[in-house]
Write an enzyme that holds these catalytic residues in place. Sequence first.
Site, PDB file in Angstrom:
ATOM      1  N   ASP A 243       0.887  -1.156   0.000  1.00  0.00           N
ATOM      2  CA  ASP A 243       0.000   0.000   0.000  1.00  0.00           C
ATOM      3  C   ASP A 243       0.920   1.200   0.000  1.00  0.00           C
ATOM      4  O   ASP A 243       1.864   1.276   0.785  1.00  0.00           O
ATOM      5  CB  ASP A 243      -0.955   0.023   1.188  1.00  0.00           C
TER       6      ASP A 243
ATOM      7  N   PHE B 130       4.107   5.366 -13.431  1.00  0.00           N
ATOM      8  CA  PHE B 130       2.654   5.480 -13.319  1.00  0.00           C
ATOM      9  C   PHE B 130       2.333   6.363 -12.125  1.00  0.00           C
ATOM     10  O   PHE B 130       3.221   6.839 -11.421  1.00  0.00           O
ATOM     11  CB  PHE B 130       2.012   4.087 -13.179  1.00  0.00           C
TER      12      PHE B 130
ATOM     13  N   HIS C 153      10.579   4.546  -3.269  1.00  0.00           N
ATOM     14  CA  HIS C 153       9.974   4.023  -2.051  1.00  0.00           C
ATOM     15  C   HIS C 153       9.669   2.539  -2.182  1.00  0.00           C
ATOM     16  O   HIS C 153       9.886   1.760  -1.265  1.00  0.00           O
ATOM     17  CB  HIS C 153       8.702   4.815  -1.733  1.00  0.00           C
TER      18      HIS C 153
END
EC number: 3.6.1.66
Length: 199
Positions: free
Chosen positions: A68, A153, A181
């Site tokens: 996530d 993206f 990240h």
Amino acid sequence: MKIVLATGNAGKLAEMTRMLQGYDAEVVRQGHLGIDSPAETGLTFVENALIKARHCAERSGLPAVADDSGLAVPALGGEPGIYSARYAGSDAGDAANIERLLAELSERGQGDRRGTFHCVMVYLRHAADPAPVIAHGSWTGRIVETPRGHHGFGYDPVFEDPELGQTAAELDAPAKDARSHRGQALRALIQGIAAEVAG
């Protein structure tokens, strides 16, 4: 070893598959197994990643990896945060989300344009795994006023790496993987499960 990736996002699948080359892990996307996406009802990246991984592990019977991630912008009180993929609405695409982000920043003037991408990755050996492996990565940069680049993206075209002076969408895959990240989180996750995916 087969691992199900709890995402419907083809970009995330491509990045993870690329970064797992050399390991004894075959990554399959949940959609290839007929698994739908669960409602992301958590209030944090960690909660949502666990929800997604558990959902896939339950339905597939396989170990699951979920990510996530999102962009947190201090000038916007941390938005879009966990709502990054649906910032402009539940059916909005990347272009609409970027448009809203730039509009929100424009309304607040040209002050603080810092933003940090966060990625939390979770590995569950099975749905009832009491000790999931959890890894976090972050990448701080600047939100540019005009999108640049054609790779990647999400918010990549407006997220500029301060050291390189390029947006994430201007970086080739190896350069992005080294700094991003998601790259950081996946490397940390692999360290946590190295014995299980060693080639």
